[in-house]
Design an enzyme around this catalytic site. Sequence first.
Site, short mmCIF file in Angstrom:
data_model
loop_
_atom_site.label_atom_id
_atom_site.label_comp_id
_atom_site.label_asym_id
_atom_site.label_seq_id
_atom_site.Cartn_x
_atom_site.Cartn_y
_atom_site.Cartn_z
N LYS A 154 -7.34 -4.08 -4.74
CA LYS A 154 -5.90 -4.52 -4.21
C LYS A 154 -5.68 -5.86 -4.38
O LYS A 154 -4.57 -6.54 -4.75
CB LYS A 154 -5.60 -3.69 -2.83
CG LYS A 154 -5.87 -2.25 -2.66
CD LYS A 154 -5.37 -1.78 -1.31
CE LYS A 154 -5.11 -0.36 -1.59
NZ LYS A 154 -4.66 0.41 -0.36
N ASP B 54 0.75 -1.10 0.08
CA ASP B 54 0.03 -0.24 0.07
C ASP B 54 0.85 1.36 -0.04
O ASP B 54 2.20 1.13 0.26
CB ASP B 54 -0.77 0.01 1.33
CG ASP B 54 -1.68 1.19 1.41
OD1 ASP B 54 -2.39 1.69 0.56
OD2 ASP B 54 -1.65 1.75 2.85
N GLU C 166 -0.92 10.88 3.84
CA GLU C 166 -2.26 10.56 3.40
C GLU C 166 -2.31 11.64 2.18
O GLU C 166 -2.68 12.82 2.35
CB GLU C 166 -3.33 10.63 4.01
CG GLU C 166 -3.30 9.42 5.23
CD GLU C 166 -3.68 8.13 4.56
OE1 GLU C 166 -4.37 7.79 3.48
OE2 GLU C 166 -3.43 7.14 5.23
N ASP D 91 -0.35 4.98 1.02
CA ASP D 91 -0.53 6.02 2.12
C ASP D 91 -0.24 5.32 3.54
O ASP D 91 -0.96 4.23 3.68
CB ASP D 91 -1.79 6.58 2.18
CG ASP D 91 -2.19 7.77 0.64
OD1 ASP D 91 -1.06 7.34 -0.15
OD2 ASP D 91 -2.92 8.32 0.72
N ARG E 287 -14.50 12.73 -0.54
CA ARG E 287 -13.48 13.58 -0.30
C ARG E 287 -12.97 14.21 -1.44
O ARG E 287 -12.39 15.27 -1.67
CB ARG E 287 -12.17 12.78 0.51
CG ARG E 287 -12.49 12.18 1.98
CD ARG E 287 -11.66 11.34 2.35
NE ARG E 287 -11.61 10.01 1.69
CZ ARG E 287 -10.82 9.07 1.78
NH1 ARG E 287 -9.58 9.10 2.45
NH2 ARG E 287 -10.80 7.87 1.24
N SER F 259 -2.78 1.53 -4.68
CA SER F 259 -2.83 2.57 -3.93
C SER F 259 -4.36 3.12 -3.89
O SER F 259 -4.82 3.27 -4.96
CB SER F 259 -2.03 3.87 -4.18
OG SER F 259 -2.37 5.00 -3.27
N GLY F 260 -4.98 3.43 -2.83
CA GLY F 260 -6.38 4.15 -3.05
C GLY F 260 -6.11 5.69 -3.29
O GLY F 260 -7.17 6.32 -3.31
#
Length: 212
Positions: A145, A10, A19, A12, A55, A98-99
Amino acid sequence: MSRRRLVVLDVDSTFIADEQIDLLAAHAGVGPQVAAITERAMAGELDFEAALRERVAALAGLATSAIDAVRAQISLSPGAGEFIAGLHQRGWPVGLVSGGFHEIVDPLANAHGITRVQANRLETDDDGARLSGRLRGEIVDRATKADFLRAFAAAEGVDMADTVAIGDGANDLDMVTAAGLGVGFRPKQALAEAADVVLTDRLDAVLAVLDR
């Protein structure tokens, strides 16, 4: 030397100490509200895709120059650079999933010789000067993922038993439990309970676990 492994991290709060969405939000003047959503999403209290879209929507109108500014703010997690160097030295494939966003992750990956990357993409307005508040393409969520890990392992001819997945939050649960070795790095409780190994100091401590 131990057997050949394949590692997926991952980004962040795992590969990097930050983040991405929170840094962008700070530039947009919506830092506290976005950070609160991030915290709840990583703890598994909110649906990740819905929380991400909410967001990103808060970033609408932010100048795309803020992406460069955020990239300059990014700091690696302790031991991250040494960890990637150690993987390259061993000849083990490594990827980032990654998100967060390709616009920020890709240059980081390139700087560390990582060529396998999957992340989300930020949409811009017609002239590319500002963020639209939307994303382009499919969302990278916890299922994505795990799929990334499996596809990467298949492409490299590495058995899933020899894969390693490293993350910190609920969005990493599927890949961490799918991997032969699931590592929680400074994890939220949900991931700490599911991981095979939990590390809280340096990322390169994973190498000692793998070299046993």
